[in-house]
Design an enzyme around this catalytic site. Structure first.
Site, PDB file in Angstrom:
ATOM      1  N   GLU A   1      -2.779 -10.775 -12.014  1.00  0.00           N
ATOM      2  CA  GLU A   1      -3.369 -10.626 -10.675  1.00  0.00           C
ATOM      3  C   GLU A   1      -4.344  -9.450 -10.588  1.00  0.00           C
ATOM      4  O   GLU A   1      -4.570  -8.888  -9.514  1.00  0.00           O
ATOM      5  CB  GLU A   1      -2.284 -10.492  -9.602  1.00  0.00           C
ATOM      6  CG  GLU A   1      -1.575 -11.800  -9.315  1.00  0.00           C
ATOM      7  CD  GLU A   1      -0.786 -11.779  -8.018  1.00  0.00           C
ATOM      8  OE1 GLU A   1      -0.430 -10.682  -7.549  1.00  0.00           O
ATOM      9  OE2 GLU A   1      -0.516 -12.869  -7.482  1.00  0.00           O
TER      10      GLU A   1
ATOM     11  N   ARG B   1       0.165   7.260 -10.389  1.00  0.00           N
ATOM     12  CA  ARG B   1      -1.057   6.479 -10.141  1.00  0.00           C
ATOM     13  C   ARG B   1      -2.047   7.240  -9.274  1.00  0.00           C
ATOM     14  O   ARG B   1      -3.203   7.464  -9.644  1.00  0.00           O
ATOM     15  CB  ARG B   1      -0.679   5.161  -9.469  1.00  0.00           C
ATOM     16  CG  ARG B   1      -1.850   4.418  -8.823  1.00  0.00           C
ATOM     17  CD  ARG B   1      -1.329   3.481  -7.735  1.00  0.00           C
ATOM     18  NE  ARG B   1      -2.399   2.763  -7.079  1.00  0.00           N
ATOM     19  CZ  ARG B   1      -3.003   3.166  -5.953  1.00  0.00           C
ATOM     20  NH1 ARG B   1      -2.665   4.322  -5.387  1.00  0.00           N
ATOM     21  NH2 ARG B   1      -3.940   2.435  -5.398  1.00  0.00           N
TER      22      ARG B   1
ATOM     23  N   GLY C   1     -12.290  -3.207  -4.319  1.00  0.00           N
ATOM     24  CA  GLY C   1     -10.919  -3.428  -3.870  1.00  0.00           C
ATOM     25  C   GLY C   1     -10.356  -2.155  -3.277  1.00  0.00           C
ATOM     26  O   GLY C   1      -9.338  -1.627  -3.726  1.00  0.00           O
TER      27      GLY C   1
ATOM     28  N   GLU D   1     -18.022 -10.115  -5.028  1.00  0.00           N
ATOM     29  CA  GLU D   1     -18.895 -11.200  -5.488  1.00  0.00           C
ATOM     30  C   GLU D   1     -19.765 -11.759  -4.362  1.00  0.00           C
ATOM     31  O   GLU D   1     -20.763 -12.447  -4.624  1.00  0.00           O
ATOM     32  CB  GLU D   1     -18.058 -12.334  -6.092  1.00  0.00           C
ATOM     33  CG  GLU D   1     -17.377 -11.991  -7.402  1.00  0.00           C
ATOM     34  CD  GLU D   1     -16.015 -11.314  -7.224  1.00  0.00           C
ATOM     35  OE1 GLU D   1     -15.332 -11.080  -8.232  1.00  0.00           O
ATOM     36  OE2 GLU D   1     -15.633 -11.011  -6.058  1.00  0.00           O
TER      37      GLU D   1
ATOM     38  N   ASP E   1       3.238   5.995  -5.422  1.00  0.00           N
ATOM     39  CA  ASP E   1       3.291   6.131  -6.881  1.00  0.00           C
ATOM     40  C   ASP E   1       2.466   7.363  -7.252  1.00  0.00           C
ATOM     41  O   ASP E   1       1.252   7.296  -7.394  1.00  0.00           O
ATOM     42  CB  ASP E   1       2.724   4.868  -7.531  1.00  0.00           C
ATOM     43  CG  ASP E   1       2.776   4.898  -9.054  1.00  0.00           C
ATOM     44  OD1 ASP E   1       2.960   5.998  -9.624  1.00  0.00           O
ATOM     45  OD2 ASP E   1       2.620   3.833  -9.671  1.00  0.00           O
TER      46      ASP E   1
ATOM     47  N   HIS F   1       0.832  -1.205   0.000  1.00  0.00           N
ATOM     48  CA  HIS F   1       0.000   0.000   0.000  1.00  0.00           C
ATOM     49  C   HIS F   1       0.870   1.261   0.000  1.00  0.00           C
ATOM     50  O   HIS F   1       0.522   2.262  -0.637  1.00  0.00           O
ATOM     51  CB  HIS F   1      -0.944  -0.023   1.198  1.00  0.00           C
ATOM     52  CG  HIS F   1      -1.892  -1.180   1.159  1.00  0.00           C
ATOM     53  ND1 HIS F   1      -2.976  -1.212   0.320  1.00  0.00           N
ATOM     54  CD2 HIS F   1      -1.879  -2.367   1.813  1.00  0.00           C
ATOM     55  CE1 HIS F   1      -3.611  -2.366   0.474  1.00  0.00           C
ATOM     56  NE2 HIS F   1      -2.961  -3.073   1.370  1.00  0.00           N
TER      57      HIS F   1
ATOM     58  N   GLU G   1     -13.607  -4.264   0.415  1.00  0.00           N
ATOM     59  CA  GLU G   1     -12.230  -4.766   0.480  1.00  0.00           C
ATOM     60  C   GLU G   1     -12.224  -6.152   1.118  1.00  0.00           C
ATOM     61  O   GLU G   1     -12.800  -6.348   2.188  1.00  0.00           O
ATOM     62  CB  GLU G   1     -11.353  -3.803   1.286  1.00  0.00           C
ATOM     63  CG  GLU G   1      -9.954  -4.284   1.556  1.00  0.00           C
ATOM     64  CD  GLU G   1      -9.206  -4.690   0.288  1.00  0.00           C
ATOM     65  OE1 GLU G   1      -8.683  -5.818   0.246  1.00  0.00           O
ATOM     66  OE2 GLU G   1      -9.163  -3.878  -0.667  1.00  0.00           O
TER      67      GLU G   1
END
Length: 351
Positions: A136, A38, A62, A113, A35, A29, A84
């Site tokens: 991934e 990003r 996520g 899901e 980053d 994290h 999450e």
């Protein structure tokens, strides 16, 4: 249930556990939030879409530490569901409370899901991209959320992804191979016979994640695939492929292909969309680039054509891991084929 099917389901459960466990430590994290390309691109994109976010319901797929959820709340979201699956959700809850956002952000522990939201949403935001875009990645989860929870006409941030390939020269590899020819001058032992062995070890079938410099790029990039997140299906993700054609800039030796991606955010109030690029000619991101080494370098001159097809698909051993198959021709060279994958180090460490 047959033993084969049962074993496959157990393997999938273990793979998911390993995947989610990897996000339970602070290091990953820290790397992602540090980053700047990003994190700042996501922040800018969310704020530029404030008209679509303000007063609306958002789903963060996520959510990790919850930073994107907080950006959405700062942009005026009425409600954000931060979903999450791993234990970092506990830290997300603390961060949300620390920023006095608990009245608008609800952190939900679980996979998208399996969780049950109390309402449909107007916006889906997710930072789902992995190495080479699909390694991934959580894109299948984003598509599940889109189909189950997104209202008609809702927006997805980002809304499009594109994949590119370009031939490159990796000078570090050439230096490592040449090293074996220098041993005799240093120590009086001729070890040039090690060069072939070294080439097999270094220029193998692994997808190498490393930073490629713009100076090492040997042609303009070729886009070989585009994914529209509003329409792409999980079935289509089982084989993402496309043709490519490049022409070399000048005399050099191609010893690898570089694969990278961009994702695009809609910007209603701007003439141009906002693009997050992992190109070697753009500022470096934590995704770097995916480098695919040829078995041997191939000499090229100005305008040598480099053509072929790329196909990306999930590994049979681990559906979260990506394989990249490249068919290619360089100049007059006959068609070559090579399949690459990222080594699954975690499986070797597990019983």
């Amino acid at each position: 249930m047959s033993r084969v099917v049962k074993k496959r389901k157990l393997d999938e459960i273990r793979q998911d556990r390993l995947y989610f466990d990897s996000y339970s430590d602070v290091t990953i994290h820290e790397e992602m939030i540090a980053d700047h390309v990003r994190t700042n691109t996501y922040r800018t994109a969310i704020l530029k879409n404030s008209e679509s976010v303000r007063g609306k319901v958002v789903l963060d797929v996520g959510a990790g530490t919850g930073v994107l959820s907080i950006f959405c709340a700062q942009a005026g979201a009425k409600k954000v569901y931060a979903v999450e699956a791993c234990s970092i959700a506990e830290q997300a809850q603390i961060t949300v409370k620390h920023n006095n956002m608990e009245d608008r952000i609800e952190v939900i522990r679980g996979t998208v899901e399996t969780v049950d939201l109390p309402e449909t949403v107007d916006v889906i935001v997710s930072e789902w991209m992995g190495y080479a875009l699909l390694h991934e990645s959580m894109l299948n989860s984003v598509l599940y959320a889109r189909d189950k929870w997104l209202k008609p006409g809702g927006i997805i941030l980002p809304s499009k992804a594109e994949l590119y390939i370009t031939p490159v020269i990796d000078p570090v590899v050439e230096d490592r191979l040449h090293f074996w020819y220098t041993v005799k001058d240093q120590y009086g032992v001729d070890m040039s016979c090690m060069s072939g062995f070294a080439r097999k070890c270094i220029m193998n079938s692994d997808i190498t994640v490393s930073a490629v410099t713009c100076e090492d790029v040997l042609s303009h990039p070729a886009r070989f695939a585009e994914l529209d997140l509003h329409s792409v299906t999980p079935e289509e993700l089982r084989s993402v492929k496309g043709q490519f054609r490049c022409e070399s800039f000048g005399s050099s030796a191609v010893n690898a292909f570089c694969v990278y991606f961009t994702v695009t955010f809609p910007c209603p109030d701007s003439t141009a969309p906002l693009v997050l690029s992992t190109s070697p000619c753009k500022p470096e991101t934590h995704w770097k680039q995916a480098v695919l080494y040829l078995d041997a370098p191939v000499e090229v001159v100005q305008d040598t054509p480099i053509t072929g097809e790329v196909r990306m698909y999930p590994s049979e051993e681990n559906a979260r891991h990506i394989c990249i198959h490249v068919d290619y021709s360089i100049g007059e060279q006959k068609r070559q084929s090579k399949t690459f994958s990222i080594p699954d180090w975690s499986s070797e460490a597990q019983p």
